[in-house]
Design an enzyme around this catalytic site. Sequence first.
Site, PDB file in Angstrom:
ATOM      1  N   TYR A 131       0.805  -1.229  -0.001  1.00 23.14           N
ATOM      2  CA  TYR A 131      -0.026  -0.035  -0.019  1.00 23.14           C
ATOM      3  C   TYR A 131       0.898   1.207   0.035  1.00 23.14           C
ATOM      4  CZ  TYR A 131       0.847   0.567   5.068  1.00 23.14           C
ATOM      5  OH  TYR A 131       1.420   0.998   6.219  1.00 23.14           O
ATOM      6  N   LYS A 160       6.593  -1.974   1.713  1.00 25.35           N
ATOM      7  CA  LYS A 160       5.182  -1.433   2.273  1.00 25.35           C
ATOM      8  C   LYS A 160       4.210  -2.251   2.297  1.00 25.35           C
ATOM      9  CE  LYS A 160       3.403   3.112   3.314  1.00 25.35           C
ATOM     10  NZ  LYS A 160       3.156   3.179   4.624  1.00 25.35           N
ATOM     11  N   GLU A 171      11.885   2.455  14.222  1.00 29.95           N
ATOM     12  CA  GLU A 171      10.907   3.209  13.656  1.00 29.95           C
ATOM     13  C   GLU A 171       9.640   3.273  14.590  1.00 29.95           C
ATOM     14  OE1 GLU A 171       9.683   2.627   9.732  1.00 29.95           O
ATOM     15  OE2 GLU A 171       9.939   0.424  10.195  1.00 29.95           O
ATOM     16  N   LEU A 191      11.304   1.532   7.193  1.00 28.43           N
ATOM     17  CA  LEU A 191      10.460   1.713   5.885  1.00 28.43           C
ATOM     18  C   LEU A 191      11.336   3.053   5.501  1.00 28.43           C
ATOM     19  CD1 LEU A 191       8.250   1.236   3.549  1.00 28.43           C
ATOM     20  CD2 LEU A 191       6.889   2.885   5.136  1.00 28.43           C
TER      21      LEU A 191
HETATM   22  N1  PMP Z   1       7.521   3.676   8.938  1.00 24.79           N
HETATM   23  C1  PMP Z   1       6.312   3.155   8.838  1.00 24.79           C
HETATM   24  C2  PMP Z   1       6.319   1.482   9.485  1.00 24.79           C
HETATM   25  C3  PMP Z   1       5.137   3.455   8.384  1.00 24.79           C
HETATM   26  O1  PMP Z   1       4.126   2.784   8.119  1.00 24.79           O
HETATM   27  C4  PMP Z   1       5.217   4.614   7.551  1.00 24.79           C
HETATM   28  C5  PMP Z   1       3.903   5.353   7.028  1.00 24.79           C
HETATM   29  N2  PMP Z   1       3.725   4.940   5.829  1.00 24.79           N
HETATM   30  C6  PMP Z   1       6.550   5.415   7.891  1.00 24.79           C
HETATM   31  C7  PMP Z   1       7.411   4.858   8.469  1.00 24.79           C
HETATM   32  C8  PMP Z   1       6.391   6.872   7.286  1.00 24.79           C
HETATM   33  O2  PMP Z   1       6.642   7.047   5.838  1.00 24.79           O
HETATM   34  P1  PMP Z   1       5.996   7.859   4.768  1.00 24.79           P
HETATM   35  O3  PMP Z   1       6.629   9.385   5.455  1.00 24.79           O
HETATM   36  O4  PMP Z   1       6.076   7.383   3.573  1.00 24.79           O
HETATM   37  O5  PMP Z   1       4.586   8.132   5.188  1.00 24.79           O
END
Ligand code: PMP
Length: 287
Positions: free
Chosen positions: A33, A149, A182, A207
């Site tokens: 996603y 993701k 994270e 991620l």
């Molecule tokens: N880490 C994880 C596990 C996430 O689910 C997200 C949100 N999608 C992020 C980091 C942040 O990513 P982004 O800045 O692309 O939304």
Amino acid sequence: MSRIAYVNGRYRPHDLATVHIEDRGYQFADGVYEVCEVKDGALIDTTRHLARLERSLSELEIPEPMGRKPLVAVMREVVRRNRVRNGMVYIQVTRGVAPREHTYPMAGTPSALVITARAADPRKAAKTAENGVAVISVPDNRWERVDIKSVSLLPNVMAKEKAKRAGAKEAWFVDADGYVTEGSSTNAWIVTADGALVTRPAEHGILKGITRAAILDLAQRDNLTVEERPFTLEEAYAAREAFITAATTLVMPVVRIDDHAIGNGQPGSIASGLRERFHEVVEVTAV
Ligand code: PMP
């Protein structure tokens, strides 16, 4: 006004939008996603989000449901039909519908695509950012491929629920060596005593956030010092500031981690400044 969802080629009333019971996303969490911010009626950082979507798909050998250009067209259409000015677009692609077998379905099985949009109140988020949020720490019990993701988010779901029950907004995963990886749906940052931004390198264990990438751009533009290195929970407790980043959260100051107030317990000036200037460095696609 009723909401509209895009489901495999059709725009459907949100309440009636359905996928097949043998969709592999439903049976195996076999899908990926993306979440894109919508701000003032425009999509934010689509190129980076769709590049990451393509990478997630290719790592899992899921066929792209359509090219990047038509995908952006559908995203814009969903935002338009839902009249979202501020909020988010959600894109989900699964390995499609097939009789339940662990192995991948027959070549040519089309992947399944769902796109939805949802409004959010920016004033409410601004209020939260003025106060900052609390974070708890939890052991990182996820698989190694968190760079993909994937919709397989059980550890993240459980961690976020634990945070909620503790009166916190986010849970930070901590690896076996005591380093923060994270958040359950955000990237984690701290600010050192001398004002350097610290965040874990994006090769392993996290991620590669799109908001994280934009903040790195912003930091470079504004000559802030950045250290891409792992940091421990202990270092975070003693940090001058802490914050989290994600497409829907933007930059959100963290004022408490477990039982430790961060800095003076108020949102820090560096995090708040980054939040204010964030949209100066992003790609904007009008809807
Ligand atoms: N880490 C994880 C596990 C996430 O689910 C997200 C949100 N999608 C992020 C980091 C942040 O990513 P982004 O800045 O692309 O939304």
